[in-house]
Design a protein around this motif. Structure first.
Motif, PDB file in Angstrom:
ATOM      1  N   GLN A   1      30.238  83.758 108.178  1.00  0.00           N
ATOM      2  CA  GLN A   1      30.779  82.426 107.991  1.00  0.00           C
ATOM      3  C   GLN A   1      31.418  81.925 109.278  1.00  0.00           C
ATOM      4  O   GLN A   1      32.027  82.681 110.019  1.00  0.00           O
ATOM      5  CB  GLN A   1      31.831  82.443 106.862  1.00  0.00           C
ATOM      6  CG  GLN A   1      31.271  82.752 105.487  1.00  0.00           C
ATOM      7  CD  GLN A   1      30.381  81.634 104.957  1.00  0.00           C
ATOM      8  OE1 GLN A   1      30.514  80.480 105.368  1.00  0.00           O
ATOM      9  NE2 GLN A   1      29.480  81.977 104.046  1.00  0.00           N
TER      10      GLN A   1
ATOM     11  N   ASP B   1      27.261  77.237 109.966  1.00  0.00           N
ATOM     12  CA  ASP B   1      27.144  75.894 109.410  1.00  0.00           C
ATOM     13  C   ASP B   1      26.188  75.047 110.230  1.00  0.00           C
ATOM     14  O   ASP B   1      25.343  74.327 109.685  1.00  0.00           O
ATOM     15  CB  ASP B   1      28.517  75.226 109.368  1.00  0.00           C
ATOM     16  CG  ASP B   1      29.452  75.901 108.365  1.00  0.00           C
ATOM     17  OD1 ASP B   1      28.938  76.557 107.447  1.00  0.00           O
ATOM     18  OD2 ASP B   1      30.674  75.761 108.524  1.00  0.00           O
TER      19      ASP B   1
ATOM     20  N   ARG C   1      22.475  73.560 108.773  1.00  0.00           N
ATOM     21  CA  ARG C   1      22.192  72.136 108.695  1.00  0.00           C
ATOM     22  C   ARG C   1      21.076  71.733 109.670  1.00  0.00           C
ATOM     23  O   ARG C   1      20.193  70.942 109.325  1.00  0.00           O
ATOM     24  CB  ARG C   1      23.459  71.331 108.993  1.00  0.00           C
ATOM     25  CG  ARG C   1      24.578  71.534 107.991  1.00  0.00           C
ATOM     26  CD  ARG C   1      24.110  71.244 106.591  1.00  0.00           C
ATOM     27  NE  ARG C   1      25.187  71.398 105.634  1.00  0.00           N
ATOM     28  CZ  ARG C   1      25.018  71.438 104.320  1.00  0.00           C
ATOM     29  NH1 ARG C   1      23.803  71.359 103.824  1.00  0.00           N
ATOM     30  NH2 ARG C   1      26.034  71.589 103.518  1.00  0.00           N
TER      31      ARG C   1
ATOM     32  N   THR D   1      29.749  70.025 106.432  1.00  0.00           N
ATOM     33  CA  THR D   1      29.539  70.794 107.644  1.00  0.00           C
ATOM     34  C   THR D   1      29.295  69.832 108.784  1.00  0.00           C
ATOM     35  O   THR D   1      29.239  68.617 108.574  1.00  0.00           O
ATOM     36  CB  THR D   1      28.331  71.733 107.470  1.00  0.00           C
ATOM     37  OG1 THR D   1      27.213  70.938 107.102  1.00  0.00           O
ATOM     38  CG2 THR D   1      28.583  72.760 106.404  1.00  0.00           C
TER      39      THR D   1
END
Length: 623
Positions: free
Chosen positions: A377, A382, A386, A434
Motif C-alpha cells: 500500500q 495507487d 489507476r 487516488t
C-alpha cells in the motif's frame, strides 16, 4: 529474448534496430520520443537524476493554458514574431524494450513532436517543414500571445524540398503575416535571422537567432551559417528588412561533428506551390473540410496540444516523483480529463501509451514489481493501479472505435492482448480516491474478442440411401463463410448467415446370382456439386458449444453406371446409362459439438429427384 513468466506484456517485440544518422539533421521536435525513452530508462533504473530533472522542470505547465516563460517588460516583439506559430503533430505509438530491475519491460514510445511555422496569408495559410507533419494523424497550430490552439489541415507537402502548406480556420483574419512576396535573390554572406520555438514547445513567444547565407546547395536549398535547434523546423528566415526569404528545415548533425550549419528552403518554390494550391482548388477544399465537425476538430486539436506540450520526459519525471509521494501527478490528471471525453482512436492510443509508461515507472520505483496488486500500500501502488486502468481502458476503446489503429500504433495490440493477464489492474468501483480518479464505468471494458469471421470447412464420409436402392459409401466436402454474425466470440448464443459451396460423391456396387446361378453385376456413381445458403446457430462458450445449421443446396447432379449381363447361353452384354440435371430441391442439415474452432457432428443431405438421402459424419472448422 527470454522474458520471465507473468510479465504484463508477454507477447514478443522485435528489437528496434539503430539507424545511421545523416550529417544533416531535421530540427523539429521529433527527438521527443527519444527523450521520452531516455527519461523512462532513468525512471526504471530508479536514477537519482530523475528527481533532479523533475525539480528542474517543476515550473512546466500543468494545463495547456499556462506558460512557463513570460516575456520581460523591456523586451518587445514585432510583426515577425506575431506571425510565427507553433506546429504540433502526433502519429502513433511505437514500442521498445528496456531493462527493469527484475524483468525486461515493453514500453510505449508515443510519436509526437513540434516545429515552427509562419502565417503567410490573413486567411490562415501557414508554411512549415514537411517532415514536421509527415505521416501525422492530426496537426494543431498554437498562435502566439494567447491566440489559442486550432486544428490544421495539410494542403500541400513537398518532401523533396521539405516544406508544407497548412490551413487553419479561426473565424477572423490574421493581421500579422509575412506574405510570400518576391524578394531580391539571397547573397552569400548576407545577414539573415531564423525565428521559431526551439527545444521548449511551451514558450509563448518565439526566439530569434542570427546568421549568414553560406552557400547554395544542390536541389535548390540554401546553406546557412547559423545555430538552430530542434523545434526550429518550419520557422521563417527573414532578411535585414524583415522580409520572408525562406523556411528553416534542417541543421548540422552534432553526432556527425557538424555544428553551426543550417539549411533553408528559398521562398520561390513555396510561392509557386501556394499559387498552384489556390488556383487548383486545394485551398478551397481544405477550408471546407475544416468547417466539418468543428467541435470535434477543436477537441482533437486541444488534445494534441496537451499531449505534445505536457507529455514526453516531463510526464515520466512527474510520475516518478508522484510514486515517491513527493508531488501530485498533475499532468496525468489532466490527461485523465482528456481521456473522459476523447473520441478519436489515435488520441486515445497516445494517452494510453503515456498511462502505461507511468504504470511501469511506479512499478519500478517501488522495487520492480510485476503488477500493481502485488505492491505494498502507498502512493506508488495507487498510481500504478489507476494509470494501468486508464491504459487498458483507452487501448480497448481505441481498438473498438477503429480496429485499424493497431497498424498505426502497434503497441496497442500488445496491450489489449495483455488485458486477460492484467485484469486486476483495472480501477474498481467504490474504491478510495487516488491520484488519478477513475475512468468511465469504473472498470476496464473486456478486450475485443473479435467477431469470429472464420470459414467453415467440413469433410466427412457419407452413406447415400436411394429409394429404391442399396446403401452407397461416399465423401462430402463443404466450404462456407459467415456472411453475417451476431455477437462476438464470447457470446453464449450466436446466429450466422452462411454462404458457400460443396460437393458429394457416392459409389453403388451390387452383385447377385439369379436362379440359374448366372451373375448380374452393376456399378453406379452419383456426383452432386452445389451452392450453399443457410443459417447456423452456436450455443455455448468459446471452448465448447453446440452447433447446428440448415442450408439450401441447389446445384447440379450426375448419376451414371454400367453393368454386364451374361445370358444362359454364355453371351455377355455391357449396358451404360447416365442421368444429369439441376437439383433445386435440395438441402442439408447438421448438428454437432464445437471444441474451439473445430466441430464434430452428424450431417443429413436430401435432394430430389429420386429422393437421395445422405447421412454422414462431418469434421471441420466453425466460427
Amino acid at each position: 529474448m527470454h522474458r520471465p513468466r507473468g510479465h504484463p506484456l508477454d507477447a514478443p517485440f522485435a528489437e528496434m534496430s539503430s539507424k545511421t544518422q545523416p550529417a544533416r539533421a531535421r530540427v523539429d521536435g521529433g527527438p521527443m520520443s527519444r527523450l521520452h525513452a531516455f527519461a523512462l530508462l532513468l525512471a526504471l533504473a530508479g536514477s537519482s537524476l530523475l528527481p533532479a530533472l523533475a525539480a528542474a522542470q517543476a515550473a512546466r505547465p500543468a494545463a495547456p493554458g499556462s506558460s512557463r516563460i513570460a516575456p520581460l517588460d523591456d523586451v518587445t516583439y514585432g510583426r515577425v514574431d506575431q506571425a510565427t506559430v507553433r506546429v504540433f503533430a502526433v502519429r502513433g505509438v511505437r514500442a521498445t524494450e528496456v531493462a527493469g530491475q527484475r524483468v525486461r519491460r515493453v514500453v510505449a514510445v508515443p510519436e509526437a513532436g513540434h516545429g515552427s511555422g509562419v502565417l503567410v496569408d490573413p486567411n490562415g495559410v501557414i508554411v512549415t517543414a514537411a517532415h514536421v507533419v509527415a505521416d501525422a494523424r492530426h496537426v494543431a497550430v498554437r498562435l502566439p500571445r494567447g491566440g489559442g490552439v486550432h486544428p490544421a489541415v495539410v494542403v500541400h507537402r513537398d518532401d523533396a524540398l521539405d516544406f508544407a502548406l497548412l490551413l487553419v480556420r479561426t473565424g477572423s483574419e490574421h493581421p500579422a503575416t509575412l506574405p510570400l512576396a518576391e524578394a531580391p535573390p539571397l547573397r552569400v554572406r548576407q545577414t539573415v535571422d531564423a525565428i521559431g520555438y526551439p527545444l521548449d514547445p511551451n514558450r509563448d513567444q518565439p526566439q530569434s537567432t542570427r546568421g549568414i547565407v553560406s552557400a547554395g546547395m544542390d536541389g535548390g536549398l540554401v546553406q546557412l551559417g547559423i545555430s538552430v535547434n530542434p523545434g526550429n523546423s518550419g520557422g521563417p528566415l527573414i532578411d535585414e528588412e524583415e522580409r520572408l526569404v525562406g523556411i528553416v528545415v534542417a541543421r548540422g548533425n552534432p553526432e556527425a561533428g557538424v555544428q553551426g550549419i543550417g539549411v533553408a528552403v528559398p521562398i520561390a518554390p513555396i510561392r509557386a506551390a501556394y499559387e498552384q494550391s489556390t488556383r487548383g482548388g486545394a485551398m478551397s477544399r481544405a477550408w471546407t473540410a475544416l468547417g466539418e465537425a468543428p467541435v470535434e476538430r477543436r477537441h482533437i486539436a486541444e488534445a494534441v496540444d496537451a499531449i505534445v506540450r505536457l507529455g514526453g520526459p516531463d510526464v515520466l519525471a512527474e510520475a516518478a516523483q508522484a510514486a515517491d509521494g513527493a508531488v501530485a501527478p498533475e499532468r496525468l490528471r489532466y490527461f485523465a480529463q482528456l481521456a473522459r471525453t476523447a473520441t478519436d482512436p489515435d488520441v486515445m492510443a497516445l494517452l494510453s501509451g503515456y498511462f502505461w509508461d507511468a504504470t511501469l515507472v511506479a512499478l519500478e520505483r517501488a522495487g520492480g514489481w510485476l503488477r500493481p496488486e502485488q505492491m505494498p500500500q502507498g502512493p506508488a501502488r495507487d498510481l500504478a493501479r489507476r494509470a494501468a486502468g486508464w491504459a487498458f481502458h483507452l487501448a480497448q476503446r481505441a481498438v473498438r472505435t477503429d480496429p485499424s489503429v493497431v497498424q498505426r500504433s502497434p503497441f496497442l495490440s500488445q496491450l489489449v492482448q495483455a488485458r486477460a493477464q492484467a485484469s486486476s489492474q483495472a480501477p474498481q468501483a467504490g474504491s478510495a480516491p487516488t491520484p488519478l480518479g477513475q475512468p468511465e464505468g469504473a472498470r476496464v471494458v473486456p478486450p475485443p474478442e473479435g467477431r469470429g469471421w472464420f470459414p467453415m470447412l467440413t469433410v466427412g464420409p457419407t452413406m447415400a440411401l436411394v429409394t429404391p436402392g442399396e446403401p452407397a459409401p461416399g465423401l462430402a466436402v463443404e466450404l462456407a463463410f459467415p456472411a453475417y454474425l451476431t455477437g462476438s466470440r464470447r457470446s453464449k448464443a450466436r446466429l450466422g448467415i452462411l454462404a458457400g459451396a460443396g460437393f458429394s460423391m457416392n459409389r453403388f456396387l451390387n452383385g447377385r446370382a439369379d436362379e440359374l446361378e448366372l451373375w448380374d453385376t452393376s456399378e453406379k456413381y452419383s456426383f452432386h456439386v452445389h451452392a450453399l445458403a443457410g443459417l447456423a446457430l452456436r450455443l455455448g462458450g468459446p471452448r465448447v458449444a453446440f452447433v447446428a445449421s440448415a442450408a439450401w443446396t441447389p446445384g447440379w447432379a450426375r448419376d451414371w453406371g454400367c453393368w454386364d449381363e451374361r445370358s444362359y447361353y454364355g453371351s455377355e452384354d455391357t449396358v451404360c446409362v447416365a442421368v444429369e440435371g439441376e437439383t433445386l430441391r435440395a438441402g442439408r442439415f447438421s448438428v454437432g459439438v464445437a471444441f474451439g474452432r473445430f466441430h464434430l457432428g452428424l450431417r443429413l443431405g436430401l435432394r430430389d429427384p429420386d429422393v437421395v438421402v445422405t447421412p454422414g459424419l462431418m469434421l471441420g472448422t466453425t466460427f
